[in-house]
Design an enzyme around this catalytic site. Structure first.
Site, short mmCIF file in Angstrom:
data_model
loop_
_atom_site.label_atom_id
_atom_site.label_comp_id
_atom_site.label_asym_id
_atom_site.label_seq_id
_atom_site.Cartn_x
_atom_site.Cartn_y
_atom_site.Cartn_z
N GLU A 7 -16.07 6.78 6.18
CA GLU A 7 -15.20 6.00 7.15
C GLU A 7 -14.97 7.04 8.38
O GLU A 7 -15.75 8.20 8.47
CB GLU A 7 -13.99 5.96 6.49
CG GLU A 7 -13.22 7.08 6.12
CD GLU A 7 -11.68 6.81 5.54
OE1 GLU A 7 -11.04 5.78 5.99
OE2 GLU A 7 -11.11 7.63 5.01
N ARG A 37 0.94 -1.36 0.02
CA ARG A 37 0.09 0.00 0.02
C ARG A 37 0.83 1.18 -0.05
O ARG A 37 0.76 2.25 -0.81
CB ARG A 37 -0.97 0.12 1.07
CG ARG A 37 -1.56 1.05 1.22
CD ARG A 37 -3.10 1.00 2.23
NE ARG A 37 -2.49 1.14 3.68
CZ ARG A 37 -3.17 0.97 4.82
NH1 ARG A 37 -4.50 0.81 4.65
NH2 ARG A 37 -2.72 0.90 5.95
N LYS A 59 -2.95 7.40 1.73
CA LYS A 59 -2.63 7.61 3.41
C LYS A 59 -1.26 8.37 3.16
O LYS A 59 0.09 8.01 3.23
CB LYS A 59 -2.17 6.19 3.73
CG LYS A 59 -2.27 6.07 5.46
CD LYS A 59 -2.07 4.81 5.75
CE LYS A 59 -1.98 4.81 7.46
NZ LYS A 59 -3.02 5.37 8.21
N1 PXG Z 1 -8.98 5.04 7.61
C1 PXG Z 1 -8.27 5.97 7.69
C2 PXG Z 1 -8.44 7.48 7.38
C3 PXG Z 1 -7.18 5.55 8.50
O1 PXG Z 1 -6.23 6.58 8.85
C4 PXG Z 1 -8.00 3.44 8.51
C5 PXG Z 1 -9.10 3.85 7.76
C6 PXG Z 1 -7.79 2.14 8.80
O2 PXG Z 1 -6.88 1.44 8.09
P1 PXG Z 1 -5.97 0.20 8.42
O3 PXG Z 1 -5.05 -0.50 7.20
O4 PXG Z 1 -5.06 0.58 9.74
O5 PXG Z 1 -7.00 -1.03 8.89
C7 PXG Z 1 -6.64 4.34 8.88
C8 PXG Z 1 -5.69 3.89 9.62
C9 PXG Z 1 -3.04 6.39 14.49
C10 PXG Z 1 -3.28 5.16 13.43
O6 PXG Z 1 -2.23 6.39 15.22
C11 PXG Z 1 -4.25 5.52 12.54
C12 PXG Z 1 -4.39 4.63 11.47
C13 PXG Z 1 -3.73 3.31 11.50
C14 PXG Z 1 -2.89 3.09 12.58
C15 PXG Z 1 -2.60 4.17 13.77
O7 PXG Z 1 -4.07 7.22 14.80
N2 PXG Z 1 -5.37 4.77 10.67
#
Ligand code: PXG
Length: 291
Positions: free
Chosen positions: A183, A51, A150
């Site tokens: 989301e 990703r 991201k």
């Molecule tokens: N939507 C957004 C906008 C994100 O930033 C997810 C969905 C979930 O994606 P994953 O691949 O993690 O299942 C994210 C992920 C933090 C933190 O420290 C944020 C994320 C992941 C890990 C830590 O706030 N966001």
């Protein structure tokens, strides 16, 4: 003292600094990943790295090392810090340039990787469920800045988080400009209606979450029907169950949205099944850090 990987070297965390001319800082020009290690195993490492490289490619950022090397960087960073459970933050910025925004002036991307302890939601919240709001801030429009990237531009998410904080809630749900649920600030969203698990298609403005994909797989392997389709706040308020997925949260139940009780106000059966399934999957889907 934690060691941070920075451009090929491991440096003490308090010395791990990047230039004020780095375009990651000046313009938020870069991409990142949030990854977890559980009991000495990195969860779905190759998928996170894939990703990251897809996201980098989409912003025409050429990462100077291969995906295999990047996997080794992540594993090594956890290892040098002798961690078994870790939250890993992997960042690639456009690198050092001048005060203009032209990325062509940046000759070498900056790569850093931090492995640290994770701050998670309190364990009680998984038992009682979370209360959240729908934010008034709309999710970035895909034709302006695609939320599938991201990127280091998280202001859209941060503004929604500020709104949630101001109102005393831990998380906020985004709608897109058409009013569909997309989301949350750092999580994907699922609802359950009449036994069917429903999540918005990522094209409406959501990150292609790795935990989201895991939840879909767990549901399907348990014979639960899964649909990726649009739904509105009404569908959310009247859902039987709701939960959020993300690397930090895993799968966390939602029991109230904008003061409306979801289902019977308790974490639902399918939500519990997904969370239990997740606890099993983390034991098998991973890259070992220690021999
Ligand atoms: N939507 C957004 C906008 C994100 O930033 C997810 C969905 C979930 O994606 P994953 O691949 O993690 O299942 C994210 C992920 C933090 C933190 O420290 C944020 C994320 C992941 C890990 C830590 O706030 N966001």
């Amino acid at each position: 003292m934690l060691k941070v990987y920075l451009n090929g070297e491991y440096v003490d965390a308090d010395k791990a600094a990047i230039s004020v001319y780095d375009h990651g800082v000046l313009y938020g020009d870069g991409v990142f990943e949030g990854i977890r290690a559980y009991d000495g195993v990195v969860f779905r490492l190759e998928e996170h790295i894939k990703r990251l490289y897809d996201n980098a490619n989409s912003i025409k950022l050429n990462i100077p090392i291969s995906q295999e090397e990047m996997c080794r960087v992540v594993v090594e960073t956890v290892k040098v810090n002798q961690l078994r459970d870790a939250y890993i933050r992997l960042v690639v910025t456009r690198g050092i340039g001048d005060l203009g925004l032209d990325p062509n002036k940046c000759l070498k991307p900056t790569v850093f990787c931090i492995a640290d302890k994770i701050a998670i939601y309190p364990p009680e919240m998984y038992e009682t469920g979370m209360k959240v709001i729908i934010t008034n801030i709309r999710r970035n429009k895909g034709d302006a800045l695609d939320p599938q990237i991201k990127s280091l531009n998280y202001l859209n998410n941060i503004l929604a988080k500020i709104e949630a904080n101001n109102l005393g809630y831990p998380e906020a749900i985004f709608l897109n400009n058409e009013g569909y649920v997309v989301e949350c600030t750092g999580d994907n969203i699922f609802i359950v209606k009449d036994g069917v698990l429903i999540t918005p298609p990522v094209e409406v403005g959501a990150l292609v979450g790795i935990t989201r994909k895991t939840a879909i797989e767990i549901a399907k392997s348990n014979g639960i029907k899964v649909e990726e389709k649009l739904f509105t706040p009404y569908n959310l308020y009247t859902a039987d169950e709701c939960f959020l997925t993300g690397t930090a949260a895993e799968a966390i139940p939602v029991v109230e949205v904008d003061g409306r009780t979801i289902g019977n106000g308790k974490p639902g059966l399918i939500t519990k099944l997904i969370l239990a399934g997740f606890k099993e999957v983390i034991k098998v889907k991973g890259t070992k850090i220690y021999e």
